[in-house]
Every structure is written in C-alpha cells, then in structure tokens.
Design an enzyme around this catalytic site. Sequence first.
Site, PDB file in Angstrom:
ATOM      1  N   ASP A  81       0.817  -1.213   0.000  1.00  0.00           N
ATOM      2  CA  ASP A  81       0.000   0.000   0.000  1.00  0.00           C
ATOM      3  C   ASP A  81       0.848   1.259   0.000  1.00  0.00           C
ATOM      4  O   ASP A  81       0.411   2.309  -0.471  1.00  0.00           O
ATOM      5  CB  ASP A  81      -0.861   0.036   1.274  1.00  0.00           C
ATOM      6  CG  ASP A  81      -2.032  -0.902   1.179  1.00  0.00           C
ATOM      7  OD1 ASP A  81      -2.535  -1.084   0.069  1.00  0.00           O
ATOM      8  OD2 ASP A  81      -2.439  -1.455   2.217  1.00  0.00           O
TER       9      ASP A  81
ATOM     10  N   GLN B 115     -26.848 -14.923  19.221  1.00  0.00           N
ATOM     11  CA  GLN B 115     -26.949 -15.892  18.122  1.00  0.00           C
ATOM     12  C   GLN B 115     -27.459 -15.225  16.847  1.00  0.00           C
ATOM     13  O   GLN B 115     -26.977 -15.489  15.753  1.00  0.00           O
ATOM     14  CB  GLN B 115     -27.888 -17.044  18.511  1.00  0.00           C
ATOM     15  CG  GLN B 115     -27.292 -18.002  19.526  1.00  0.00           C
ATOM     16  CD  GLN B 115     -26.034 -18.678  19.000  1.00  0.00           C
ATOM     17  OE1 GLN B 115     -26.064 -19.390  18.023  1.00  0.00           O
ATOM     18  NE2 GLN B 115     -24.909 -18.412  19.642  1.00  0.00           N
TER      19      GLN B 115
ATOM     20  N   GLU C 198     -29.320 -21.024  13.871  1.00  0.00           N
ATOM     21  CA  GLU C 198     -28.965 -20.937  12.446  1.00  0.00           C
ATOM     22  C   GLU C 198     -29.706 -19.866  11.648  1.00  0.00           C
ATOM     23  O   GLU C 198     -29.214 -19.367  10.650  1.00  0.00           O
ATOM     24  CB  GLU C 198     -29.277 -22.276  11.765  1.00  0.00           C
ATOM     25  CG  GLU C 198     -28.498 -23.440  12.290  1.00  0.00           C
ATOM     26  CD  GLU C 198     -29.095 -24.728  11.772  1.00  0.00           C
ATOM     27  OE1 GLU C 198     -28.501 -25.313  10.873  1.00  0.00           O
ATOM     28  OE2 GLU C 198     -30.183 -25.123  12.261  1.00  0.00           O
TER      29      GLU C 198
END
Length: 1338
Positions: free
Chosen positions: A366, A1202, A1269
């Site tokens: 960079d 979660q 999930e």
Amino acid sequence: MLGLCHLLPEPCHKVIERNADPEVTLLNFLRKNLRLTGTKYACGRGGCGACTVMVSKHDPVSAKIRHFSITACLVPICSLYGAAVTTVEGIGSINTRLHPVQERIARSHGTQCGFCTPGMVMSMYTLLRNHLQPSEEQLMEALGGNLCRCTGYRPILASGRTFCVESTDCQKKRTGKCCLDLGGNDSSSLSRESDICTDLFVEEEFQPLDPTQELIFPPELLRMAKNPEKQTLTFHGERVTWISPGTLKDLLELKAKHPEAPLILGNTSLGPAMKSQGRVHPILLSPARISELSMVFKTSDGLTIGAGCSLAQVKDILAEQVSELPEEKTQTYRALLKHLKSLAGQQIRNMASLGGHVISRHCYSDLNPILVVGNATLNVISEEGTRQIPLNDHFLAGLASADLKPEEILESVYIPHSQKWEFVSAFRQAQCQQNALADVSAGMRVILEEATDTIKELSLSYGGVGESTIGAHKSCQQLIGRPWNEPMLEEACRLLLEEVSLPGWAPGGRVEFKRTLVVSFFFKFYLEVLQELKKLVKVSDSHHYPEISDRFLSALEDFPVTGPRGVQRYQSVDSHQSLQDPVGRPIMHLSGLKHATGEAIFCDDIPMVDRELFMVLVTSTKAHAKIISIDLSEALELPGVVDVITAEDIPGTNGAEDDKLLAVDEVLCVGQIICAVVAETDVQAKRAIEKIKITYKDLEPIIFTINDAIKHNSFLCPEKKLEQGNIEEAFEKVDQIVEGEVHVGGQEHFYMETQRVIVIPKAEDKELDIYVSTQDPAHVQKTVSSTLNIPINRITCHVKRVGGGFGGKVGRPAVFGAIAAVGAIKTGRPIRLVLDREDDMLITGGRHPLFGKYKVGFMNNGRIKALDIECFINGGCTLDDSEQVTEFLILKLENAYKIRNLRFRGRACMTNLPSNTAFRGFGFPQGTLITESCITAVAAKCGLLPEEIREKNMYKTIDKTIYKQAFSPETLIRCWNECLDKSSFHSRRIQVEEFNKKNYWKKKGIAIIPMKFSVGFAATSYHQAAALVHIYTDGSVLVTHGGNELGQGIHTKMLQVASRELKLPMSYMHICETSTATVPNTIATAASIGSDVNGKAVQNACQILLKRLEPIIKKNPGGTWEDWIEAAFEQRISLSATGYFRGYKADMDWEKGEGDPFPYYVYGAACSEVEIDCLTGAHKKIRTDIIMDACCSLNPAIDIGQVEGSFIQGMGLYTTEELKYSPEGVLYSRGPDEYKIPTITDVPEEFNVSLLPSSQTPLTIYSSKGLGESGMFLGSSVFFAITDAVAAACKERDIVEDFIVKSPATPEQVRMACADRFTEMIPRDDPQTFKPWSIPIA
Ligand SMILES: Cc1cc2nc3c(=O)[nH]c(=O)nc-3n(C[C@H](O)[C@H](O)[C@H](O)COP(=O)(O)OP(=O)(O)OC[C@H]3O[C@@H](n4cnc5c(N)ncnc54)[C@H](O)[C@@H]3O)c2cc1C
Ligand code: FES
Ligand code: FES
C-alpha cells in the site's frame, strides 16, 4: 537473557531463557514452555489476532515506555530481549482480581465460544494502557486486527465503548433519536409494549478502570534500556543463529560478513514467507537495538524516517507533520496516512517496520506506490559509507543496478514535502474495507504549471497489477503539457490500459476488475484534483477549471469507518417471576469470565500428557489419481519421528467404502488424507511430512465444477424432488415468464479453534480417553470404535468446550479422532493432533456451493403462479451430509411464499474437491437465495418493488407447506410488519431513491427479506436427548446433558432450566463437560435444536428429583435446600436422576413428497440499507434492522448474540467470503489473508435487533425457540440491498438485467455489474486462449 513479564500467579514474572531458539515464536514459548495457554493459536500468520499480547519497551529516541499489541505467532522470542510481555493471564484472573476489560467484555456478552476473547482483551487492554479514555475511532482501530467468528462484534464493541470518552448506553444519542425513547410516533407493537427491555447489561455495576493498578514496566528492564549493552548478542538454535548487534558499526560489519542474512524487524514478511515456503535462513540479523534506525529528522524540505520505525510509529510521525505543516506541503504524507489506517490490523502495524515494508517489495504494497510517486529516497549504509537510492520501480522490481548491495542496509527513508500546485492521492480496493490486502493499490501525483491546468509532472504507480509495484511512466510522459480536462482523462485511460497490462491468467485472478480499477482510480484522481483546484481558484482566479457536476461529486468520498450503533430489544420477564428464577433473563455466558481471563481450557490447552506424541497429516496433492507408491523411509529416519500411520495400520474399518479415513490406492481430491506422521514434537512431525514421497498416476475424469459434474452425470445421490399443483399448465396461463440463474459460492467455517483432538490410551482393557473439539462426541466414539475394532464402551469422549463449530465439527472430528486413535494404539502413546489453519481449510470442506436455475411465471400485478427451481450443490468427493443438505434445501426453498404451482428439484454433484459438509443453515442460506432472486426478477419485470412482490406472495393464513405440513404464518406476518415499521422502510425507500437521483457514482440500495426457517433434523430419533443430574450431599448440583458447548451458551441455558425446575439459584450448579460416559448415545449439537431438546431432558431429570424431594420439603417447608438434601440422603432417596426427552415427532416421506419433517418454524425479517461505490465496487452497510421470533427466549442476551453472530456470518457468505480454487483443484484460500470473514468494520453502522414479544409456542421448553442458524439467511438482506443499489446504477446506465445472480457480491462483482465507460474501455480476454488462475466451482 530474555526479559518476559507476566502476572500469573505471581505479580510479575521474570523469565530467563538462555538458550532461546530463533525459530521459536513467542506464541509457542508461552503455550508450551510457560504453560500460559490464554494466548491462542488460530492462524499462525498474524491475520486473526487470537494470539495478541502486549509488549512494552523503552524507546531510546523518545525516552518513553511504549506499550503496543502484537501477534505472538509472528514474534520470534529472540526479538524480545529486554522487552516486557503482558499476556491475558497477567492482567487479571477470576481467582484474584479481574481486569475491568475482562469483566466488561464478559458481562457485555462479548464472548460466545471465547476463543477470540483473550486476543480481544489484550488489544483493548493495550489501547487503555496508551489512552485511558480512548475515542471510538481508536477503539475500532485497536480491534481491527482481531477476528471473531461468533459474536458479530457488536457486544465486544459495546464493552469497549464503556471506556470511551463519549461512552453512553443510549446508542442513538448522536443521531438525536434516543433508543430508550420507544414511544413517540412509532406505532409498532414492539414500542407499544411497556415490558420491552433494551439493556443487556448494567454499566453502572462495572468496576472502574484504575490505572494505578496496572503493572509497571520492570525496573530491571528500564535500567537495562537506559544503559544499553553494546555487545553483540547471539542465540544459536538447531538450524538458525540470531545475531543482535549493539551498534550500527557492528551491524554493518556483520552484514558485510553475512551478506545473505536478512535483517529481521517485524518478521511480518519474513515469518509468513519462511512458514509457507519452508525456507530457512541460517543467520538472522536483528537490528532492534540500533537506535540510528529509529531516528526521525525533519528538515525544511522533507522528512527522514528511520527504517526501523514501525508502521504505527510512521503513522504518528506523519500525523504530527500534517498537523504542523501547511496542507500544500503534506500531500504525500496525507496519502500515506490514508493507507496506514487500513493497512493490516493494529498489531501488524505495531510490528512491521518501514524498512521491512519497503524492502519486502510486496506487489500488493500500500505504501510503496505512494512513496514512488512522492519521490522518496532510500538512505542506505554499509561499511563503505552511505549513499542514496531512488525509491522507484526499478528498485521495486529488484533490478540489480537499482537495488541495495548485499552488504548494505536501509537506514532511513526520505520523503520530500509536496509543494503548491502538486496533488498526491492514494487509492486501494480490497475484499473488505479494513485488514485485507488490496486487489489494486495506487499512488498518483500531478504537478500543474502554476495557476494553470497544464500538467507539468505526472506520476502514477500501481500495486497488485504485476509482480511488483508498477509505474506508468510512458503514459505520464505523454500527458505532460496536456490540460487537466476530459480529453486528457480519456487519453490517460487509454494509455494506462496499454501500459499497465495484466494477462488473463495473472496470479490472484480478478483480472478484468483490476484493469477497471486502474482507470477508475485515475478517474477518481482526476476529480479529486479538479476539486482541489476549485479551492485554489479563489486564491488565483486567472484560470477556469472544468466544473464537476454535483451528481458526480459522489465519486470522491471514501466510505468512513464508523463503529456500529444500535438497539437490542427483548421482552422482559413477567413481573411476578421469582427473582431467583433466571429463565428469560440476560444471564452472562457461564464461561464468559474465564474466556476473558484465558482460564477457559480448550482442547489444545490441556497440558502435555506423559510420553505424548504429535501427529501431522499427509494429504494428497492430486485431485484424482492412483497412488503408485509411498516412500516413508527418509521421513522415518528423521530425529524424533516415531512412526507413520497408513491405512494398513487400521485394525478395524477404514471409514466407509466410498469415504475412507486414510486413502488406499486412489485419491479423490487434493487434501485427502493419505497417512499421518507421529513424532516427539510438532516441529519434527512437520519437517517429516516434507520427506514423504508419494508417486501418483493421474486418473480421469477430473471434475471440479457443477457444470462438469452435470455433463459427466456425476452425482452423489438420487435427485430430491417436491412438487405441487400443475406447473406446466400454470406456465401457460401466466402473463410473463422469467428464467434466471443463481450461483452461490461455498463458505469456510473458519471456526477460530481449528480441529483438534488428544487421544490417551489407557493401560487396561483397551480403554481410550479422547478429548476432542466436536459437536458430536458420540459420533467420534462410534467411529473410533469401528476403526479400532473395540467396543464402544471402552472409549470415552470428553468435550469441555468447542472454539466454534458452525456445522464443521459435526462429522469431521470423528475422522481426526479415529486416525489419532490408530496412532495411539499403534505406538501405545498419547497422540495430539492440532490442525494448522492451512490444513484445516484444505481438508475439511465447508458449505456446499450451489448453482440454481429457475423459471418463474407471474401475472403483471406481481402474483407468482408457478415456480420451477432446479438446483445442484457441489458435494465434493464423498457423500458426507450432501444428501441431507439437498433434502433440506428442497424442503426449505419456498421460504415465506405461498405459490400454488411449484416444482423443486435438487441434486448433489460428486466432484474431485474435498467433501463439503454441514454448515449453519444446512442448505437454506444458499437455496433460498434462488427464491428471493426470483422475487427480484419478477419485480424488475413488473416494474414493481421487490417488497411489493414479497408481500403479495407471502403466506397469509393458516396453510400447508409444499410438503403438506400445516402451519400458521401469523408470526411471520408480524415479523414482516414489525420490520417494515421499525426500519421505517417505506420512508427510507423514498430517501434511497432521492439519493440515487442525485448521485451518479454512489448508489444506495435497501431490501427487506422475510424468513420462515424450519428447526430440527427431520427425523424423530434425532430429536431425543438425555441428561444426568446429581445432587451432592452439600447441596451442590452437577448437571450433565447431551449438548456440547460451542459458544452458543447451551450450558448457561441448561443451568437456567435446572435452576427454575429445582427452584435453586444457579450458583449451586455446575456443568463440567459433555462426556459419552455420563450421557451416552447423544445426537450432534446442531440444527438449532440443542438447547430445546436437552432442556427438556434436564427439565425431566430435575422434575424427577424434585418429586422425590417433595415429601421431605412438605415435612419441613421452612428448611433450607441443604437440610432437605441431608434428609433425603438419610432416608436413602436417590439424589441422581436421568432425564430423557423422546423427541419431537418428525418424518418425511420422499416418495409421496409429504410429511411433518420439522417440529416448528422460526420466523423473522431483516431490512438492510447499503451504499455502493460504483467505481470501486466497495460498499458500506448503513443500517440493518432484524426482527426475530424467539418466542419466550430462555436467555435474550444469548439469543440476540446468536441472531447477530449468524447474521454477520451470513453477511460474510453473501458479500466477502470467497473460496478460490486452481484449475488443478487446489484450494488457494487457506488463511485469513486470502479468505475474508467479516471484521469489526464490516458491521452495519446501525444494527438493531428485536426479539418479537408476546409470541408463544406450546411445544418447546418454556415456549422458547432455537435461534442458532436462522439469522444466517437474514444476512442476504445485505446482498439484496447491494443488488438493489446495483440495479439503480444499471437502470441509470440503461443496462438490461440478465437475471444471472452471483453470490458473494464482492467488490469485483459489484464493480463489473455497474458497467460504464471505464468497464467498456478495458481489454477483454477470450477465455479459450489462456488457462485462468482460478476456476469457479458453483
Ligand atoms: C497479516 C498481515 C497483513 C498485512 N496487510 C498488509 C496490507 O494490508 N498492506 C500492505 O501493504 N502490507 C500488508 N502486510 C505486509 C506488511 O506491510 C509487511 O510484511 C511489513 O511491512 C514488513 O515489515 P517487517 O518489519 O515485518 O519486515 P521483516 O519481515 O522483518 O523483513 C522483511 C524483509 O525486509 C528486509 N529488511 C528489513 N529491514 C531492512 C533494512 N533496514 N535494511 C535492509 N533490509 C531490510 C529483511 O531482510 C527481509 O528480507 C501485511 C502483513 C501481514 C502479516
Ligand atoms: S494466531 Fe496469531 S494472528 Fe492468528
Ligand atoms: S467468541 Fe469470538 S470467535 Fe467465538
């Protein structure tokens, strides 16, 4: 002598290591020699921050103590001479005193699996040692190099924010809208509820930060630093000698004597290269004690910075210059500063030196492109004297004539001031904003003739588009004398594309994207200079410069890095609930504090067992081949090597016929395990695998892509199909039909704790103890039993905690456990197997990539009448879970929509790639992207908005799914409406459109996605669970159950259940581990149902116990718990009970296409808004609002964690996580450098999560729902917001939509989709004419 300092158990611990081995890293030294296991290994390449510790050194130049964070995995211990090292154990302990950082990260719910936590703590701690009240920007910077795969970062930041200057728990005060102000105009039911909480912790309860309690820099080290020894220090290792001279003269003498020896500074370049290439430098010269290399000189024309200064120091020096000097003089410094903010993470910037950066000449550098255009000069020195070398392309290309001589070293870098009419800019684009190597970086500089627009001098330098930094000299030369205007721009682009050419096969791929960036960056520079000129015009009015229209100004701004804000809402418990009853309260993770102090023991933290051996796996380098021979002889002769385990050593079954543990005769993919070396140490085992010679004969066919698998009819299992209505007939009656394709790339689990197992054979009866990081210990136990041909009852698997699983530790740990067990039985010694990150990513597979085709028929009003989806997943070389993933995919494809005529078909392709496996969401996140893409396609065709199509086609009343399971969509609709409401969706949709009208180069997009997610395994037997609860005679309770602690807080929830049932505070209770000896025949902790079914089992056990105690309690109602337990014991009442839950009924008849496969659904909705940069493809996440139906959450802090964590993981799947394979089937992306999971800077700027209140489900434990999930798919709201923004750009540019959707929406995808004059300019390659660097497998 090596001065190390840490704090456990004594206040300050001095370590003297007289035989320091230069090849030993601080991480290994801490973990192995000092047994300080709080510092974790997760990548070994400086890319994840799990091994962060603080180093303190006396700086001879400033005469101050410098505290800085580093990644211990890259630091050779020899470099720490005279340094104080503080590890997580050193700052606090649960046994003595917690440090406020440790306490707050735990109590703010900033830990889930806890594997990243010590690293996070140490990054924050170091920040506080330097800034007592840091700014938020400093906090973000400090945490930028630390990855967390579980939490989604929000709670970690929340804990850090409590130390910040502007700390406030009201998270929207800056925007003027107080989050606690839930009433007002907000008409949603969430805000009307008076029992909604927004606090997950109480900040007032935190202990204050008291700097007087901090460790002081050891006086002995201070004395040493003030009277530095001048003599040369030498450390001899087995293969490498480390020489650290005390004077510059000695260093130069040594360099002349050992010209080949590299100088070692930060080791951030040398270290990873030595590791990946297995290169050994017999002599390393450490100039760390040479103060001349840290000098900084400011002169009237420029700045000279010592080559030994770290990049973090360079940043501070430049910032100081920028604040002191007029703007015109600091153009180059500003450009460097811009990149220094995003270059790597803080730890790397603290370690990496300016000299090391320049001399490494990485093509992706960079800083070098800016230093080149800024006319920087290298001051080099040798015994012969000093000289200057221009830092130019010739030097960076390593041309001998322009390079350092072998005996020379770089002393400093001179960077001149810029001048008036000189403009310097820096550009970079990477997979994500921070902590990612740039695809293309650039430095650009122009000097105009005074007060004109005539180019006097022009320099353009690019990184990432060749083997080294490349300068566009010819183009620049030809543009001199040209006015800075549109024709010049046009010509410059043409010239640049000719000169900075990149072949189609270029390493790193993304070729067309990179070509586009070359010109897009120049266009940005062109505009930036015009903008600057505009300012100068006021001073000198003699010239008129081209005007930039307001619509084009948006090309100029970069997306700033902002710490996320947001509110978390959940329903408070009933006011009548007993205070002792913890159910429904945001209780901290049971191990939270231990995670934060490093005292939580993970598998590899278990101390070495007597006579333990280390195992390393040998894997195939061929994708499909016959094994002709395996020559182990050389490996076996190496010191320390004890044995090599092959398939012949397996006493029982070698896995399945088509999925062998160890390959026999044939290999099916690169990364397949062939054999395993066992040696006394990990180093010896790793050296030995290099010496194993395997010869192969290639076999046909070799299949990698789904397309090829279809062509070869290569499938793992039969097609799965569901159908309803009459699809063909329906297509004939609709107004319109669209057909499209969706490609979804795979995903690596990237659990922070790689796969690991320790197998300890016992002396008697063939017993084995196995400590393993798994979601399914019973499966490990069973596999080991069949592999060794011994009964299951001899094998005990123990799982204390798992450092993240996400599905990746369901099936695979059994393979590693079984191979290690074979080694243990053969050698009779304990075996430890810890996968390196590279091996873990190579071997274990991940989420299935997907290719889907759809045909959707609809009426002009957006009502969908027929939908036909056919999809294929890339299963890899063995079946694993691919059949179930296909089934789940098909079952869940309809998502929230009622479409009368449907046909869903799915197949799992067999390819020569590592087998893909379970991953959070199990097919749903990939498959449902097709369904939602159909919706956007219909919207585009009807000229309606996607949200209108979604709403129109959503389930509205009690109904049946495609597989005829009845359900009520009431909660789904509530979530949708709440989300519309809470996100102020409709008004923001208008604002987005307004913004897009006004801005050509930046576009905003907004999307709202509904979700119906089915929980569970689709099989009744998989829903059973058991628990074992003991009450001991002192009244303490030991709870054991069949679930595994993966970070999802299952143990915390189980104690909440036990506490409610036994009416006893959680403080009486304990969970030790999950073990196959206490609760047998368990089911994998997966499918979002772990807490649910195990909770029922714990409840059952507790109820049995309470029932037994009832007569005693009745007899002595005023007695204490201890009294009752004592009485029960006296009366010979059993104080131990097994609880059992037979499981929810679930079945599916695939023949009929009917069933009740899932016990219940979780509903949700998410709205996300993004802004994209059409010129670079970058995006900024402006805001996300999630409404999730958790019913009566057992623990809202855990459940919100979660939701947030899975959302961010989903966002990664759909935006940044990209697996790259070579045309030979070798996975390139094998570490955090190449595979980008979201970092802290990727979290939406505003991130609100609400658990839907007043929702009930009678089926589950206390009416709660499993949320492990479902949030994953809601990450697609970011994807669809990006596609919405891209669609706005395409519409403006009159680009016709092709209905080919590709996920992830990486900067490459976004940039190339927003076609414009620059994408049209670039040369395109004929794919038939070259072999690409990588192949798409979905
Ligand atoms: C995780 C990670 C992320 C990164 N991200 C980025 C990024 O985003 N952008 C980017 O540009 N870079 C990035 N880098 C690269 C980093 O900038 C370089 O590795 C670093 O600057 C090298 O400095 P060092 O002091 O560690 O060099 P070392 O590894 O110690 O040495 C490198 C080489 O330089 C030579 N050398 C060092 N000093 C001298 C001297 N004074 N005289 C002569 N020779 C010398 C050595 O002999 C050696 O060959 C990243 C690196 C890592 C590990
Ligand atoms: S283990 Fe050191 S940074 Fe990842
Ligand atoms: S809690 Fe951060 S990785 Fe698990």
